[in-house]
Structure formats: C-alpha cells, structure tokens
Write a protein that holds these residues in place. Structure first.
Motif, short mmCIF file in Angstrom:
data_model
loop_
_atom_site.label_atom_id
_atom_site.label_comp_id
_atom_site.label_asym_id
_atom_site.label_seq_id
_atom_site.Cartn_x
_atom_site.Cartn_y
_atom_site.Cartn_z
N MET A 64 42.31 26.13 23.96
CA MET A 64 42.98 25.86 25.23
C MET A 64 41.93 25.54 26.28
O MET A 64 41.02 26.33 26.51
N ARG A 65 42.04 24.40 26.88
CA ARG A 65 41.10 23.98 27.92
C ARG A 65 41.70 24.36 29.27
O ARG A 65 42.05 23.51 30.07
N ASP A 66 41.79 25.64 29.48
CA ASP A 66 42.41 26.16 30.69
C ASP A 66 41.61 27.38 31.13
O ASP A 66 40.75 27.86 30.39
N SER A 67 41.90 27.89 32.29
CA SER A 67 41.19 29.07 32.78
C SER A 67 42.20 30.13 33.20
O SER A 67 43.35 29.82 33.49
N ILE A 68 41.73 31.34 33.24
CA ILE A 68 42.56 32.48 33.62
C ILE A 68 42.67 32.49 35.14
O ILE A 68 41.65 32.53 35.84
N GLU A 69 43.89 32.48 35.65
CA GLU A 69 44.09 32.63 37.10
C GLU A 69 44.05 34.10 37.47
O GLU A 69 43.34 34.51 38.37
N ASP A 70 44.85 34.89 36.80
CA ASP A 70 44.76 36.34 36.96
C ASP A 70 45.40 37.01 35.77
O ASP A 70 46.10 36.39 34.97
N ILE A 71 45.10 38.29 35.62
CA ILE A 71 45.65 39.13 34.56
C ILE A 71 46.32 40.30 35.25
O ILE A 71 45.73 40.94 36.11
N LEU A 72 47.56 40.57 34.85
CA LEU A 72 48.32 41.67 35.43
C LEU A 72 48.54 42.73 34.36
O LEU A 72 49.02 42.42 33.27
N ILE A 73 48.20 43.96 34.69
CA ILE A 73 48.50 45.10 33.84
C ILE A 73 49.46 45.98 34.63
O ILE A 73 49.14 46.44 35.73
N THR A 74 50.64 46.17 34.08
CA THR A 74 51.68 46.93 34.76
C THR A 74 51.76 48.31 34.14
O THR A 74 52.01 48.45 32.94
N LEU A 75 51.55 49.33 34.96
CA LEU A 75 51.68 50.71 34.53
C LEU A 75 52.95 51.28 35.17
O LEU A 75 53.58 50.64 36.01
N GLU A 77 53.28 53.57 37.41
CA GLU A 77 53.15 53.81 38.85
C GLU A 77 52.18 52.88 39.55
O GLU A 77 51.99 52.98 40.76
N GLN A 78 51.53 52.00 38.79
CA GLN A 78 50.51 51.14 39.38
C GLN A 78 50.56 49.73 38.80
O GLN A 78 51.04 49.52 37.69
N TYR A 79 50.05 48.79 39.59
CA TYR A 79 49.72 47.45 39.12
C TYR A 79 48.20 47.35 39.13
O TYR A 79 47.56 47.83 40.07
N HIS A 80 47.65 46.71 38.12
CA HIS A 80 46.22 46.42 38.10
C HIS A 80 46.08 44.91 37.98
O HIS A 80 46.54 44.32 37.00
N LEU A 81 45.47 44.31 38.99
CA LEU A 81 45.26 42.86 39.03
C LEU A 81 43.79 42.55 38.77
O LEU A 81 42.90 43.15 39.38
N ILE A 82 43.56 41.61 37.88
CA ILE A 82 42.21 41.14 37.57
C ILE A 82 42.19 39.66 37.88
O ILE A 82 43.00 38.90 37.33
N ARG A 83 41.30 39.24 38.77
CA ARG A 83 41.23 37.83 39.14
C ARG A 83 39.81 37.31 38.90
O ARG A 83 38.90 37.53 39.71
N PRO A 84 39.60 36.60 37.77
CA PRO A 84 38.28 35.97 37.54
C PRO A 84 38.00 34.94 38.62
O PRO A 84 38.89 34.19 39.03
N LEU A 85 36.78 34.92 39.10
CA LEU A 85 36.40 33.99 40.16
C LEU A 85 35.92 32.68 39.55
O LEU A 85 35.37 32.66 38.46
N THR A 86 36.13 31.61 40.26
CA THR A 86 35.77 30.29 39.77
C THR A 86 34.51 29.79 40.47
O THR A 86 33.99 30.43 41.38
N GLY A 87 34.05 28.64 40.07
CA GLY A 87 32.90 28.02 40.72
C GLY A 87 31.60 28.74 40.46
O GLY A 87 31.34 29.22 39.36
N ALA A 88 30.77 28.84 41.49
CA ALA A 88 29.45 29.46 41.36
C ALA A 88 29.54 30.93 41.01
O ALA A 88 28.57 31.51 40.51
#
Length: 121
Positions: A64-75, A77-88
C-alpha cells in the motif's frame, strides 16, 4: 511552535490526560506532559512505538502506497490517539490520551492535525 508549546496546547484539548512526542526509531519520548499513576507516558511511548512500527510493516507487506493519518485505540474509559508526523518530522508521532467521557474525539483529531502542522522540531 516548539515541543513544549505543542505539548501544552495538546493538554488544553478537552479531556486530555497526557501527551507525548515520540521518536519511533528509538522509542524515546522527546517530551511528555500530564499522565500520572494510571498513565505512565514513558512506558506508553515505548509501547505505542511498536504499534506504529507494526502498522507500517503491514502497509509495506500489502504494497500500500499510503501513510498513516492516525491510529485510534479505544478503551473502556479512554481514547488513545497516535498521530505520525509527516515531512521533516517523519520519525515522530504525537500520542494523546483522552478521558472518554470528557472528550470529543473528532475535535481532538482535528486539534492534533493542527498542532502537527505548527510543530517545528
């Protein structure tokens, strides 16, 4: 915007429990804010590094020639958001833990995207 300012602004997101800027090559947190006894951000940073690496390996395996925008982990009582940064900042990600009852997930995602655009590392 520098790392400290970015972390402070992320903690201003409704329901924020903790935030970290993480280098997923090393698994090291470049900065953390918040957390506490129930949320060890250094440990979470290292663990979430494995999540990002695994997803990147999966994308590569699927050609897949695509990139991850964000990853959501739903618990419960909590949400955990992971956002890989792009560019430099391509080996970094923002990790945000949210109280599920006090946060707006769509708004939190929007704010992380804005913070990413303004971050200067």
């Amino acid at each position: 915007m520098n790392i400290e300012t970015t972390l402070k602004e992320a903690m201003a997101i409704d329901g924020a429990l903790g935030v970290a800027l993480v280098d997923y090559d090393s698994g090291m947190a470049l900065g953390v804010l918040g957390g506490g006894p129930g949320l060890d951000l250094e440990l979470a940073a290292a663990g979430n590094t494995e999540v990002v690496r695994a997803k990147q390996r999966t994308l590569a395996s699927l050609n897949m020639r695509d990139s991850i925008e964000d990853i959501l982990i739903t618990l419960g009582e909590q949400y955990h958001l992971i956002r890989p940064l792009t560019g430099a900042n391509g080996t970094l990600f923002l990790y945000l833990a949210l109280d599920r009852g006090r946060s707006n997930l769509a708004l939190a995602r929007h704010n992380l995207k804005r913070l990413e655009a303004d971050l200067d590392v």
